[in-house]
Design an enzyme around this catalytic site. Sequence first.
Site, mmCIF file in Angstrom:
data_model
loop_
_atom_site.group_PDB
_atom_site.id
_atom_site.type_symbol
_atom_site.label_atom_id
_atom_site.label_comp_id
_atom_site.label_asym_id
_atom_site.label_seq_id
_atom_site.Cartn_x
_atom_site.Cartn_y
_atom_site.Cartn_z
ATOM 1 N N CYS A 283 1.006 -1.413 -0.319
ATOM 2 C CA CYS A 283 0.088 0.167 -0.287
ATOM 3 C C CYS A 283 0.889 1.361 -0.087
ATOM 4 O O CYS A 283 0.312 2.184 -0.337
ATOM 5 C CB CYS A 283 -1.331 -0.186 0.995
ATOM 6 S SG CYS A 283 0.290 -0.589 2.904
HETATM 7 P P1 NAD Z 1 -9.422 -7.043 -0.508
HETATM 8 O O1 NAD Z 1 -10.821 -5.064 -0.710
HETATM 9 O O2 NAD Z 1 -10.146 -7.387 -1.857
HETATM 10 O O3 NAD Z 1 -9.483 -7.901 1.358
HETATM 11 C C1 NAD Z 1 -9.078 -7.971 2.108
HETATM 12 C C2 NAD Z 1 -9.848 -8.140 3.025
HETATM 13 O O4 NAD Z 1 -11.205 -7.818 2.938
HETATM 14 C C3 NAD Z 1 -9.772 -10.160 2.803
HETATM 15 O O5 NAD Z 1 -9.494 -10.266 3.813
HETATM 16 C C4 NAD Z 1 -11.403 -10.238 2.047
HETATM 17 O O6 NAD Z 1 -11.373 -11.637 1.909
HETATM 18 C C5 NAD Z 1 -11.957 -9.218 2.600
HETATM 19 N N1 NAD Z 1 -13.373 -8.668 2.306
HETATM 20 C C6 NAD Z 1 -13.633 -8.765 0.963
HETATM 21 N N2 NAD Z 1 -14.848 -8.766 0.760
HETATM 22 C C7 NAD Z 1 -15.598 -8.797 2.314
HETATM 23 C C8 NAD Z 1 -16.940 -7.966 2.981
HETATM 24 N N3 NAD Z 1 -18.052 -7.787 2.299
HETATM 25 N N4 NAD Z 1 -16.766 -7.275 4.068
HETATM 26 C C9 NAD Z 1 -15.872 -7.691 5.181
HETATM 27 N N5 NAD Z 1 -14.025 -8.513 4.694
HETATM 28 C C10 NAD Z 1 -14.489 -8.748 3.092
HETATM 29 O O7 NAD Z 1 -8.031 -6.615 -0.454
HETATM 30 P P2 NAD Z 1 -6.763 -7.709 -0.858
HETATM 31 O O8 NAD Z 1 -6.884 -7.285 -1.937
HETATM 32 O O9 NAD Z 1 -6.583 -8.734 -0.422
HETATM 33 O O10 NAD Z 1 -5.718 -6.856 -0.787
HETATM 34 C C11 NAD Z 1 -5.105 -4.901 -1.466
HETATM 35 C C12 NAD Z 1 -5.894 -4.211 -1.058
HETATM 36 O O11 NAD Z 1 -5.340 -3.611 0.632
HETATM 37 C C13 NAD Z 1 -4.870 -2.964 -1.442
HETATM 38 O O12 NAD Z 1 -5.945 -1.919 -1.691
HETATM 39 C C14 NAD Z 1 -3.796 -2.484 -1.135
HETATM 40 O O13 NAD Z 1 -3.320 -0.629 -1.072
HETATM 41 C C15 NAD Z 1 -4.685 -2.487 0.584
HETATM 42 N N6 NAD Z 1 -4.084 -2.291 2.004
HETATM 43 C C16 NAD Z 1 -3.237 -1.532 2.745
HETATM 44 C C17 NAD Z 1 -2.953 -1.317 3.099
HETATM 45 C C18 NAD Z 1 -2.467 0.034 3.962
HETATM 46 O O14 NAD Z 1 -2.379 0.088 5.556
HETATM 47 N N7 NAD Z 1 -3.233 0.941 3.384
HETATM 48 C C19 NAD Z 1 -1.974 -2.016 3.908
HETATM 49 C C20 NAD Z 1 -2.252 -3.630 3.102
HETATM 50 C C21 NAD Z 1 -3.141 -3.633 1.787
#
Ligand code: NAD
Length: 482
Positions: A283
């Site tokens: 991120c």
């Molecule tokens: P994602 O939003 O697809 O999933 C994140 C988590 O949410 C997963 O465990 C997923 O299964 C869960 N999820 C999916 N739908 C949901 C719902 N309806 N309700 C509750 N939980 C749900 O993200 P990803 O693809 O796993 O990760 C990549 C993203 O994470 C990128 O956008 C990245 O920038 C972000 N990220 C942010 C930080 C930060 O600290 N700002 C750090 C790491 C990653």
Amino acid sequence: MTPRVLTSVLAGEPIDGDEERPDVNPSDLSDVVAVSSIAGPAVARAAVTAAADALPSWSRSTPWQRAEVLDRAGTEIFARADELGDLLAREEGKTYPEARAEVVRAGQILKYFSGVALQPHGQALDSVRPGIEVTVTREPVGVVSVITPWNFPIAIPAWKIAPALAFGNTVVFKPADLVPASAWELVDILIRAGLPAGALNLVLGRGSQVGPVLTGDPAVDAVTFTGSVATGQGILTAGAGSGTKVQLELGGKNPLVVTGKADLRVAVECAMQGGFGSTGQRCTASSILVVTDDVHDAFVAAMTERMTHWRVGDARAEGTDMGPVVDAGQYAQDRRYLDVARAEGADIIGGDEVDAGASGHYLSPALALGTSMADTINREEVFGPVMSVVRVADYDGALEAANAGTMNLSAGIVTTSLAEAAHFRRNSRAGMVMVNLPTAGVDFHVPFGGRGESSHGPREQGTAAVDFFTTSKTSYTAPGSP
Ligand code: NAD
């Protein structure tokens, strides 16, 4: 060898799900690391109940009990760093040195919050009214849902679970589907370190199915989520209706400014590490290189040269600079953004499929030249080994471009000018600012988070963690009260 089956863990006991999902090594698609037994909403509801049942006892445990559990778990993680680093590299695809460093970071976080559990967090003070005593105490929030992404499979869970437990909350943890093995190991280590049954529960399930329970069940008091902006905004909307405390860490679109006063060697290394480290899947990754006109051509030439020596290959092979993209969906997304950039007028260097000797999602590092801040590639998060270059007239133009985005997590500047560095630190709109350092790479004992669409709620980590993981109570006692 038959891969092991990983299950959810409720009140310390394994519980099977309804279907199985392979955890595939992105460096070698024939290698199945483990199989997840995927649970549905009923298991998620039972996990919330287990956490709620454990809350009265864990929230009244002594700080020493909580400190000891976290310290013991941290010690085990350090002792197993090689093995856990290998597992993480195998299931997520970052290089072994990066993966091992992430595991060590998780151990450091547990040790840090072990110390935090023993620190004083309240206040006792005189009232403004004569004789009355005032105390401000910090109490656990309650049952906390921890929902994490795939790109830091052990560090992000650790930096949410450790403070939650340190302050006496109980936890339901749902990791991303792509990285169940690292998550399972962390939970196993913490439970064996002495957590009582139900203080930490693991749900392996799809976000779309178990997510609504973990964010909407009335017994959930707080949700800490890291992931994409779209998913996070949905959780915020759901939480707003129920009054649940919500903390979101979402996407980042992080600029690295390179001015004519930069040391070019430092600029190239900051860009390479910040943009292509962990395959650009951070991120905090540098995604936009904002370069002043006077140094643009020399910088691009130096980057292009450096990129040709960047070795893409198996995450666990010696000498690999960059592992594969995490899965086919992310790979397609990276390629799609490069196609869009090309269609919008950019020249693309790299971004090619790489034959690394095994089946895997290998992509060479990519640089999109001649882009503007209005282009799609500079407005949306790619989340891969893809950077773009925006050419600006001077420092003022660079600052304006760096502040133009909406996902202001981290921003950096490379310069030898103290005046430019100081001005940028003060005037950047990002949550974290780096001077002559990559935009990625942070400490665990200080606050972490962004501005704009990037974060919501109190900051994570370090001294800031107390704000989300406790609730404050102010008590007044009349003079002469027993
Ligand atoms: P994602 O939003 O697809 O999933 C994140 C988590 O949410 C997963 O465990 C997923 O299964 C869960 N999820 C999916 N739908 C949901 C719902 N309806 N309700 C509750 N939980 C749900 O993200 P990803 O693809 O796993 O990760 C990549 C993203 O994470 C990128 O956008 C990245 O920038 C972000 N990220 C942010 C930080 C930060 O600290 N700002 C750090 C790491 C990653």
